[in-house]
Design a protein around this motif. Structure first.
Motif, PDB file in Angstrom:
ATOM      1  N   VAL A   4       0.899  -1.189  -0.093  1.00 55.32           N
ATOM      2  CA  VAL A   4      -0.026  -0.125   0.157  1.00 55.32           C
ATOM      3  C   VAL A   4       0.885   1.130   0.149  1.00 55.32           C
ATOM      4  O   VAL A   4       1.700   1.304   0.745  1.00 55.32           O
ATOM      5  CB  VAL A   4      -0.993   0.043   1.112  1.00 55.32           C
ATOM      6  CG1 VAL A   4      -1.996   1.024   1.181  1.00 55.32           C
ATOM      7  CG2 VAL A   4      -1.732  -1.206   1.532  1.00 55.32           C
ATOM      8  N   VAL A   5       0.606   2.157  -0.945  1.00 57.47           N
ATOM      9  CA  VAL A   5       1.351   3.308  -1.020  1.00 57.47           C
ATOM     10  C   VAL A   5       0.703   4.782  -0.777  1.00 57.47           C
ATOM     11  O   VAL A   5       1.053   5.702  -0.254  1.00 57.47           O
ATOM     12  CB  VAL A   5       2.314   3.670  -2.106  1.00 57.47           C
ATOM     13  CG1 VAL A   5       3.434   2.320  -1.982  1.00 57.47           C
ATOM     14  CG2 VAL A   5       1.470   3.579  -3.360  1.00 57.47           C
ATOM     15  N   ASN A   6      -0.621   4.764  -1.314  1.00 54.16           N
ATOM     16  CA  ASN A   6      -1.280   5.986  -1.254  1.00 54.16           C
ATOM     17  C   ASN A   6      -2.900   5.963  -0.608  1.00 54.16           C
ATOM     18  O   ASN A   6      -3.374   7.021  -0.619  1.00 54.16           O
ATOM     19  CB  ASN A   6      -1.505   6.382  -2.580  1.00 54.16           C
ATOM     20  CG  ASN A   6      -2.660   5.741  -3.663  1.00 54.16           C
ATOM     21  OD1 ASN A   6      -3.408   4.735  -2.955  1.00 54.16           O
ATOM     22  ND2 ASN A   6      -3.045   5.986  -4.777  1.00 54.16           N
ATOM     23  N   GLY A  22     -13.951  -1.827 -11.298  1.00 54.46           N
ATOM     24  CA  GLY A  22     -13.513  -0.418 -11.482  1.00 54.46           C
ATOM     25  C   GLY A  22     -12.613   0.134 -10.467  1.00 54.46           C
ATOM     26  O   GLY A  22     -12.161  -0.340  -9.900  1.00 54.46           O
ATOM     27  N   THR A  23     -12.617   1.437 -10.529  1.00 55.24           N
ATOM     28  CA  THR A  23     -11.793   2.573  -9.415  1.00 55.24           C
ATOM     29  C   THR A  23     -12.857   2.663  -8.262  1.00 55.24           C
ATOM     30  O   THR A  23     -14.070   3.020  -8.260  1.00 55.24           O
ATOM     31  CB  THR A  23     -11.672   3.656 -10.285  1.00 55.24           C
ATOM     32  OG1 THR A  23     -10.807   3.278 -11.171  1.00 55.24           O
ATOM     33  CG2 THR A  23     -10.693   4.455  -9.078  1.00 55.24           C
ATOM     34  N   THR A  24     -12.044   2.669  -7.171  1.00 57.28           N
ATOM     35  CA  THR A  24     -12.709   2.926  -5.865  1.00 57.28           C
ATOM     36  C   THR A  24     -12.164   3.983  -5.412  1.00 57.28           C
ATOM     37  O   THR A  24     -10.837   4.036  -4.914  1.00 57.28           O
ATOM     38  CB  THR A  24     -12.890   1.889  -4.636  1.00 57.28           C
ATOM     39  OG1 THR A  24     -13.428   0.704  -5.623  1.00 57.28           O
ATOM     40  CG2 THR A  24     -13.609   2.030  -3.735  1.00 57.28           C
ATOM     41  N   LYS A  25     -12.846   5.298  -5.101  1.00 54.95           N
ATOM     42  CA  LYS A  25     -12.062   6.431  -4.438  1.00 54.95           C
ATOM     43  C   LYS A  25     -12.424   6.686  -3.093  1.00 54.95           C
ATOM     44  O   LYS A  25     -13.692   6.619  -2.619  1.00 54.95           O
ATOM     45  CB  LYS A  25     -12.282   7.643  -5.356  1.00 54.95           C
ATOM     46  CG  LYS A  25     -11.888   7.650  -6.782  1.00 54.95           C
ATOM     47  CD  LYS A  25     -12.234   8.537  -7.582  1.00 54.95           C
ATOM     48  CE  LYS A  25     -11.768   8.545  -8.886  1.00 54.95           C
ATOM     49  NZ  LYS A  25     -11.943   9.828  -9.682  1.00 54.95           N
ATOM     50  N   PHE A  26     -11.582   7.044  -2.096  1.00 54.49           N
ATOM     51  CA  PHE A  26     -11.953   7.441  -0.614  1.00 54.49           C
ATOM     52  C   PHE A  26     -11.695   8.901  -0.427  1.00 54.49           C
ATOM     53  O   PHE A  26     -10.300   9.100  -0.514  1.00 54.49           O
ATOM     54  CB  PHE A  26     -11.202   6.442   0.382  1.00 54.49           C
ATOM     55  CG  PHE A  26     -11.561   4.998   0.095  1.00 54.49           C
ATOM     56  CD1 PHE A  26     -12.681   4.371   0.528  1.00 54.49           C
ATOM     57  CD2 PHE A  26     -10.725   4.200  -0.747  1.00 54.49           C
ATOM     58  CE1 PHE A  26     -12.986   3.249   0.393  1.00 54.49           C
ATOM     59  CE2 PHE A  26     -11.101   2.750  -0.880  1.00 54.49           C
ATOM     60  CZ  PHE A  26     -12.276   2.354  -0.532  1.00 54.49           C
ATOM     61  N   THR A  67      -7.218   5.759  -3.375  1.00 56.35           N
ATOM     62  CA  THR A  67      -7.679   5.516  -4.631  1.00 56.35           C
ATOM     63  C   THR A  67      -7.227   3.986  -4.894  1.00 56.35           C
ATOM     64  O   THR A  67      -6.050   3.579  -4.730  1.00 56.35           O
ATOM     65  CB  THR A  67      -7.449   6.115  -6.004  1.00 56.35           C
ATOM     66  OG1 THR A  67      -7.932   7.636  -5.651  1.00 56.35           O
ATOM     67  CG2 THR A  67      -8.007   5.587  -7.116  1.00 56.35           C
ATOM     68  N   LYS A  68      -8.172   3.010  -5.245  1.00 57.61           N
ATOM     69  CA  LYS A  68      -8.036   1.588  -5.519  1.00 57.61           C
ATOM     70  C   LYS A  68      -8.595   1.461  -6.870  1.00 57.61           C
ATOM     71  O   LYS A  68      -9.262   2.035  -7.403  1.00 57.61           O
ATOM     72  CB  LYS A  68      -8.643   0.665  -4.570  1.00 57.61           C
ATOM     73  CG  LYS A  68      -8.064   0.862  -2.829  1.00 57.61           C
ATOM     74  CD  LYS A  68      -6.796   0.504  -2.872  1.00 57.61           C
ATOM     75  CE  LYS A  68      -6.457   0.575  -1.325  1.00 57.61           C
ATOM     76  NZ  LYS A  68      -5.050  -0.087  -1.269  1.00 57.61           N
ATOM     77  N   TYR A  69      -8.103   0.261  -7.615  1.00 56.34           N
ATOM     78  CA  TYR A  69      -8.200  -0.047  -8.910  1.00 56.34           C
ATOM     79  C   TYR A  69      -8.442  -1.479  -8.931  1.00 56.34           C
ATOM     80  O   TYR A  69      -8.053  -2.451  -7.919  1.00 56.34           O
ATOM     81  CB  TYR A  69      -7.230   0.216  -9.798  1.00 56.34           C
ATOM     82  CG  TYR A  69      -6.769   1.846  -9.680  1.00 56.34           C
ATOM     83  CD1 TYR A  69      -7.310   2.520 -10.751  1.00 56.34           C
ATOM     84  CD2 TYR A  69      -5.770   2.504  -8.798  1.00 56.34           C
ATOM     85  CE1 TYR A  69      -7.082   3.991 -10.606  1.00 56.34           C
ATOM     86  CE2 TYR A  69      -5.393   3.490  -9.034  1.00 56.34           C
ATOM     87  CZ  TYR A  69      -6.049   4.509  -9.682  1.00 56.34           C
ATOM     88  OH  TYR A  69      -5.775   5.892  -9.683  1.00 56.34           O
TER      89      TYR A  69
END
Length: 412
Positions: free
Chosen positions: A145-147, A215-219, A162-164
């Motif tokens: 994990v970095v971001n 898809g993309t998951t944004k927090f 953000t995850k992909y």
């Protein structure tokens, strides 16, 4: 969901208890899912209604003990269900893959209050999805994990990142999120998907598995409670080096695809109004070449299912080994991971070959977009690409030659 869809679902399906392998309601559910699978895939109709039916059936509680409200079934039975669901709709089967992976991790862990709470949610029909991958990492599948990081907020945290490739999360009630603590230590959070600041983006554009919500998951400044974070040192964390369920589940879906190919191939034979002028039989059903092709697909389906279930037996042996001490458990985990890895190499190949043989049965007319028969190859190829075979085969070979344990991360 439209009112018509809601009415059809309500009038057709009634689930009084969590469905099990032999529940008539389960077969009816799979038949219903199969009816719309090709149209959904062709026209990119997201299967929210189907996932809602799975919630109502409480299929996600298949592995949870009866004493805790679930169906209490074995790992082998779980993968029998996975194959049947993959046969009905490979997209839907893939959507619930992470759910069973996550609940399996919780089941292997100490029963603390929060673990009981999450299992109770699954018993009540909740679906778990994953948000773990980050494109900034140079090595996929390593669990880094970095971001995606927590920052302190009173007696809890705020999460940003953000995850992909968040497969299934578009339809999920809870998200299993890999994150960093404020001290930059990797951890895991399990949070509701509808919490303020969570954005689920349907931007997966793969040529296969189009409907999986990968898809993309944004927090964005998402509130996370302290007991929703599982630290590496927590006693109720699953520390088994091999998860096994995620990789074998993909293989089970490919085994299901072969069964679906067999159904479509057989139907093509019976519907085929003409044949080639140089064929050896007037009717397609009497053509020995087409009979041979159907026979090969049938054998492929049988072999794939047998291989997946043999590998699933390793997970049941792992459950027994858990009572025999740490050394026995680690040995059983390695054996189960090896079995799942070997199964992948063979079943993926059988799925791709079977999906190609389908076109030998039907000829050029089967390539019409309206038929959407290419979905089988596209879906099988996409599933196989999640975990490239040559990397997997090398790791198995290194173990056989040198005794090197398999890498203890997500792909194993």
């Amino acid at each position: 969901m439209t009112q018509i869809e809601e009415k059809v679902i309500d009038s057709t399906f009634q689930f009084s208890t969590p469905v099990t392998l032999n529940s008539p309601e389960l077969q009816s559910l799979f038949d219903f899912i199969a009816l719309g699978a090709s149209e959904r895939d062709r026209d990119r109709i997201l299967p929210y209604d189907v996932v809602e039916l799975i919630r109502r059936s409480r299929l996600g509680a298949l592995r949870i003990p009866v004493a805790e409200g679930g169906a209490g079934r074995t790992a082998r039975e779980l993968f029998e269900v996975a194959i049947r669901l993959g046969d009905a709709d490979a997209n839907v089967a893939h959507i619930v893959r992470n759910h069973f992976s996550i609940t399996e991790r919780i089941l292997r862990s100490e029963r603390t209050a929060r673990n009981r709470r999450w299992l109770k949610a699954a018993v009540d029909g909740a679906i778990f999805g994953s948000a773990a991958n980050e494109l900034e990492l140079k090595k996929a599948g390593g669990g880094g994990v970095v971001n995606t990081k927590l920052t302190p907020d009173g007696n809890g945290y705020r999460l940003n990142g953000t995850k992909y490739y968040s497969t299934g999360s578009l339809y999920a009630d809870f998200l299993y999120v890999r994150l960093l603590t404020p001290e930059d230590i990797p951890a895991t959070g399990i949070i509701p998907s509808n919490r303020e600041g969570v954005e689920l983006v349907d931007d997966w554009d793969g040529f296969g598995q189009r409907l999986t919500g990968t898809g993309t998951t944004k927090f964005t400044n998402v509130r996370v409670e302290a007991d929703e974070v599982i630290l590496e040192k927590d006693t109720d964390k699953d520390n088994l080096p091999y998860n096994i369920v995620p990789q074998l589940f993909l293989t089970a879906v490919n085994a299901g695809i072969i069964r679906s190919v067999l159904r479509d191939a057989t139907a093509l034979i019976h519907k085929r109004p003409r044949t080639f002028y140089h064929a050896v039989a007037e009717q397609a059903a009497d053509d020995p070449l087409l009979q041979q092709t159907i026979g090969q697909i049938s054998a492929n389906a049988f072999a794939a299912e047998a291989i997946v279930l043999a590998a699933a037996d390793g997970l049941d042996r792992l459950a027994v080994a858990k009572t025999q001490g740490e050394e026995a458990q680690l040995a059983a985990a390695l054996a189960a991971s090896l079995g799942a890895s070997k199964a992948k190499l063979i079943v993926d190949d059988l799925a791709l070959r079977s999906a190609t043989l389908l076109f030998e049965v039907g000829g050029a007319s089967t390539t019409k977009k309206s038929s959407n028969l290419d979905r089988h190859w596209r879906n099988a190829r996409t599933l196989a690409s999640h975990n490239p075979s040559h990397f997997k085969a090398r790791a198995i070979g290194d173990y056989e030659i040198n005794g090197t344990p398999l890498p203890p991360r997500g792909f194993f």
